[in-house]
Design a protein around this motif. Structure first.
Motif, PDB file in Angstrom:
ATOM      1  N   UNK A 161     -11.494   8.970  -0.528  1.00 26.18           N
ATOM      2  CA  UNK A 161     -10.531   8.185   0.243  1.00 26.18           C
ATOM      3  C   UNK A 161      -9.841   7.177  -0.679  1.00 26.18           C
ATOM      4  N   UNK A 162      -8.533   7.371  -0.884  1.00 27.35           N
ATOM      5  CA  UNK A 162      -7.758   6.435  -1.705  1.00 27.35           C
ATOM      6  C   UNK A 162      -6.807   5.602  -0.855  1.00 27.35           C
ATOM      7  N   UNK A 163      -7.186   5.418   0.404  1.00 28.68           N
ATOM      8  CA  UNK A 163      -6.359   4.660   1.329  1.00 28.68           C
ATOM      9  C   UNK A 163      -5.900   5.558   2.456  1.00 28.68           C
ATOM     10  N   UNK A 178       0.817  -1.214   0.000  1.00 27.73           N
ATOM     11  CA  UNK A 178       0.000   0.000   0.000  1.00 27.73           C
ATOM     12  C   UNK A 178       0.848   1.259   0.000  1.00 27.73           C
ATOM     13  N   UNK A 179       2.119   1.133   0.366  1.00 24.67           N
ATOM     14  CA  UNK A 179       3.002   2.294   0.428  1.00 24.67           C
ATOM     15  C   UNK A 179       3.739   2.544  -0.886  1.00 24.67           C
ATOM     16  N   UNK A 180       3.430   1.732  -1.908  1.00 24.33           N
ATOM     17  CA  UNK A 180       4.071   1.958  -3.205  1.00 24.33           C
ATOM     18  C   UNK A 180       3.701   3.333  -3.749  1.00 24.33           C
ATOM     19  N   UNK A 181       4.632   3.953  -4.450  1.00 23.74           N
ATOM     20  CA  UNK A 181       4.394   5.292  -4.982  1.00 23.74           C
ATOM     21  C   UNK A 181       3.359   5.262  -6.110  1.00 23.74           C
ATOM     22  N   UNK A 182       2.738   6.415  -6.336  1.00 28.95           N
ATOM     23  CA  UNK A 182       1.772   6.539  -7.432  1.00 28.95           C
ATOM     24  C   UNK A 182       2.481   6.344  -8.773  1.00 28.95           C
ATOM     25  N   UNK A 183       1.747   5.805  -9.728  1.00 32.62           N
ATOM     26  CA  UNK A 183       2.280   5.590 -11.075  1.00 32.62           C
ATOM     27  C   UNK A 183       1.303   6.173 -12.086  1.00 32.62           C
ATOM     28  N   UNK A 184       1.681   6.128 -13.353  1.00 29.39           N
ATOM     29  CA  UNK A 184       0.779   6.631 -14.391  1.00 29.39           C
ATOM     30  C   UNK A 184      -0.481   5.770 -14.483  1.00 29.39           C
ATOM     31  N   UNK A 219      -4.847  -0.967  -1.279  1.00 30.40           N
ATOM     32  CA  UNK A 219      -4.405  -2.354  -1.119  1.00 30.40           C
ATOM     33  C   UNK A 219      -4.565  -2.783   0.337  1.00 30.40           C
ATOM     34  N   UNK A 220      -4.410  -1.819   1.265  1.00 32.66           N
ATOM     35  CA  UNK A 220      -4.606  -2.138   2.680  1.00 32.66           C
ATOM     36  C   UNK A 220      -6.040  -2.605   2.932  1.00 32.66           C
ATOM     37  N   UNK A 221      -7.012  -1.962   2.265  1.00 31.66           N
ATOM     38  CA  UNK A 221      -8.404  -2.391   2.398  1.00 31.66           C
ATOM     39  C   UNK A 221      -8.614  -3.764   1.763  1.00 31.66           C
ATOM     40  N   UNK A 222      -7.977  -3.981   0.604  1.00 36.10           N
ATOM     41  CA  UNK A 222      -8.115  -5.272  -0.077  1.00 36.10           C
ATOM     42  C   UNK A 222      -7.518  -6.400   0.759  1.00 36.10           C
ATOM     43  N   UNK A 223      -6.388  -6.124   1.418  1.00 38.85           N
ATOM     44  CA  UNK A 223      -5.790  -7.152   2.275  1.00 38.85           C
ATOM     45  C   UNK A 223      -6.712  -7.464   3.440  1.00 38.85           C
ATOM     46  N   UNK A 224      -7.360  -6.433   3.976  1.00 38.16           N
ATOM     47  CA  UNK A 224      -8.337  -6.654   5.046  1.00 38.16           C
ATOM     48  C   UNK A 224      -9.503  -7.497   4.580  1.00 38.16           C
ATOM     49  N   UNK A 225      -9.940  -7.277   3.337  1.00 40.29           N
ATOM     50  CA  UNK A 225     -11.039  -8.067   2.778  1.00 40.29           C
ATOM     51  C   UNK A 225     -10.618  -9.524   2.589  1.00 40.29           C
ATOM     52  N   UNK A 226      -9.376  -9.724   2.147  1.00 39.63           N
ATOM     53  CA  UNK A 226      -8.864 -11.089   1.987  1.00 39.63           C
ATOM     54  C   UNK A 226      -8.834 -11.813   3.334  1.00 39.63           C
ATOM     55  N   UNK A 253      -2.566   6.750 -10.526  1.00 36.83           N
ATOM     56  CA  UNK A 253      -2.096   8.083 -10.113  1.00 36.83           C
ATOM     57  C   UNK A 253      -2.487   8.466  -8.686  1.00 36.83           C
ATOM     58  N   UNK A 254      -3.429   7.747  -8.072  1.00 41.15           N
ATOM     59  CA  UNK A 254      -3.830   8.059  -6.700  1.00 41.15           C
ATOM     60  C   UNK A 254      -3.130   7.170  -5.682  1.00 41.15           C
ATOM     61  N   UNK A 255      -2.090   6.465  -6.122  1.00 40.41           N
ATOM     62  CA  UNK A 255      -1.338   5.606  -5.221  1.00 40.41           C
ATOM     63  C   UNK A 255      -1.959   4.229  -5.067  1.00 40.41           C
ATOM     64  N   UNK A 256      -1.445   3.470  -4.109  1.00 39.99           N
ATOM     65  CA  UNK A 256      -1.875   2.085  -3.902  1.00 39.99           C
ATOM     66  C   UNK A 256      -2.407   1.863  -2.490  1.00 39.99           C
ATOM     67  N   UNK A 257      -2.876   2.922  -1.846  1.00 38.92           N
ATOM     68  CA  UNK A 257      -3.322   2.843  -0.454  1.00 38.92           C
ATOM     69  C   UNK A 257      -4.466   1.884  -0.228  1.00 38.92           C
TER      70      UNK A 257
END
Length: 388
Positions: A255-257, A80-86, A95-102, A89-93
């Motif tokens: 909220x993007x994470x 979730x701490x990975x930097x934003x990419x093209x 992923x923390x929610x997705x891991x919680x869902x898993x 663009x809103x980052x990967x925050x």
């Protein structure tokens, strides 16, 4: 233990707004969770084998699933701490929610499997041995799980992590489930009555309940949920502290994470003000929100009449009359356009999502109200929603 580890490995542990500090807290708690749950699994597996109890064995595999959950949470914090990419663009925050869902899905699957095993044990009961060693292992397990619930809840609130808060609830449910198993052991030891299968089913229900709550807590931010009222109030106080702003509306928090917020709102300013001065004020407010709340803010200027007494009085009167329809309905962007025979009252009406009136019913009643209460006036209403 957690306090010692955070003192050793987190240099600026109080700076919880920093993504790096959040990640460090999450990784430390996840590592500790994995270690403790594996130890609990081994101890309860041993107790289950020597006692022949399906309830104890079910509780052991529940701890194993918790270890897997902590591993997924650890991976979630890392990615979730990975930097934003093209591409993102809103980052990967999130992923923390997705891991919680898993984690929640794993808990639910484990609960269903254990419920199935327990029902079989109820239909075909087997002898269970109640040893002092088993009782001691269960008591130690309850204490460890209560400790895990405490530190996950404390750190989860500290860094505002829904995944860790869900883990805390899961740990508390585990301690309750193990208490049920312990009670069944004591009942067997004191009375000779075997309630193992029933207690195993009860443990499974605890697990399913925890899984359902965890899923709900992680799905809500993914679908989009209202912003924290404390955050909304903080935004309101910051914006309204500037003299140039008369009022705000249409506040939306995206909220993007954790730590990745985008805010948009409409700020009402005097229509007689200098456009360049007002624009400068808006820029300053956006920068202040960025510094204090760590968000990207976009503010749209809405000019309003403040020196035209007729418009001010009609706006106030209209707001009061509309509240008679529904006390929760508010209006904004009020304008008056006067023609040769008719005056148009143009405004937005904010209808609550839980209003008894549908959007069309609200529009119709507001239009009738304007025609009835304001001579030679027609309402031009845009129905709006509050997202905070």
């Amino acid at each position: 233990m957690i306090t010692l580890l955070t003192n050793l490995f987190i240099a600026q542990k109080e700076n919880t707004d920093s993504p790096g500090v959040r990640r460090a807290y999450g990784m430390i708690c996840s590592f500790v969770g994995i270690s403790l749950n594996i130890l609990l699994f081994a101890g309860k597996c041993f107790a289950g084998l020597i006692s022949g109890s399906i309830a104890v064995t079910a509780d052991a595999f529940n701890n194993l699933s918790d270890a897997g959950s902590s591993l997924i949470t650890l991976i979630g914090f890392k990615f979730s701490d990975l930097k934003a990419t093209s591409e993102h663009p809103f980052g990967h925050g999130r992923i923390e929610y997705l891991s919680g869902l898993a984690v929640a899905v794993i808990i639910l699957l484990m609960g269903l499997e254990l419920a199935k095993s327990s029902v079989i044990k109820i239909i075909h009961p087997k002898a269970v041995e109640s040893s002092l060693l088993t009782v001691i292992i269960l008591i130690i397990s309850i204490c460890i799980k209560l400790y895990m619930a405490y530190y996950n809840r404390t750190i989860g609130k500290k860094i505002n992590s829904s995944a860790m808060k869900a883990t805390a609830v899961d740990s508390l449910s585990d301690s309750a489930a193990t208490t049920v198993v312990l009670i069944s052991m004591l009942i067997l030891r004191l009375t000779g009555i075997n309630t193992d299968g029933y207690n195993g089913l009860l443990v499974a229900l605890f697990i399913l309940y925890a899984g359902f709550n965890s899923a709900k807590d992680t799905i809500s931010p993914l679908l989009g949920q209202p912003a924290d009222p404390e955050l909304v109030q903080n935004i309101h106080d910051i914006v309204m502290a500037h003299d140039e702003i008369i009022g705000i509306h249409d506040l939306v928090v995206h909220d993007y994470g954790p730590g990745r917020l985008m805010i948009s709102l409409h700020g009402e300013v005097s229509g007689d003000g200098n456009i360049f001065s007002l624009h400068d004020a808006i820029d300053r407010i956006e920068n202040e929100l960025n510094e204090k709340i760590h968000c990207e803010a976009v503010i749209h200027m809405d000019p309003v009449e403040v020196n035209n007494s007729r418009i001010v009085e009609n706006r106030k009167l209209l707001a009061e009359k509309i509240k008679e329809l529904d006390s929760e309905i508010t209006i904004h962007d009020f304008r008056m356009v006067t023609g040769s025979t008719n005056t148009s009252l143009i405004f937005d009406a904010v209808i609550p999502f839980d209003s008894k009136l549908s959007d069309e019913e609200a529009r119709r009643q507001i239009e009738e109200l304007v025609s009835r209460e304001f001579e030679n006036c027609t309402a031009v209403v845009k129905i709006d929603k509050a997202y905070t």
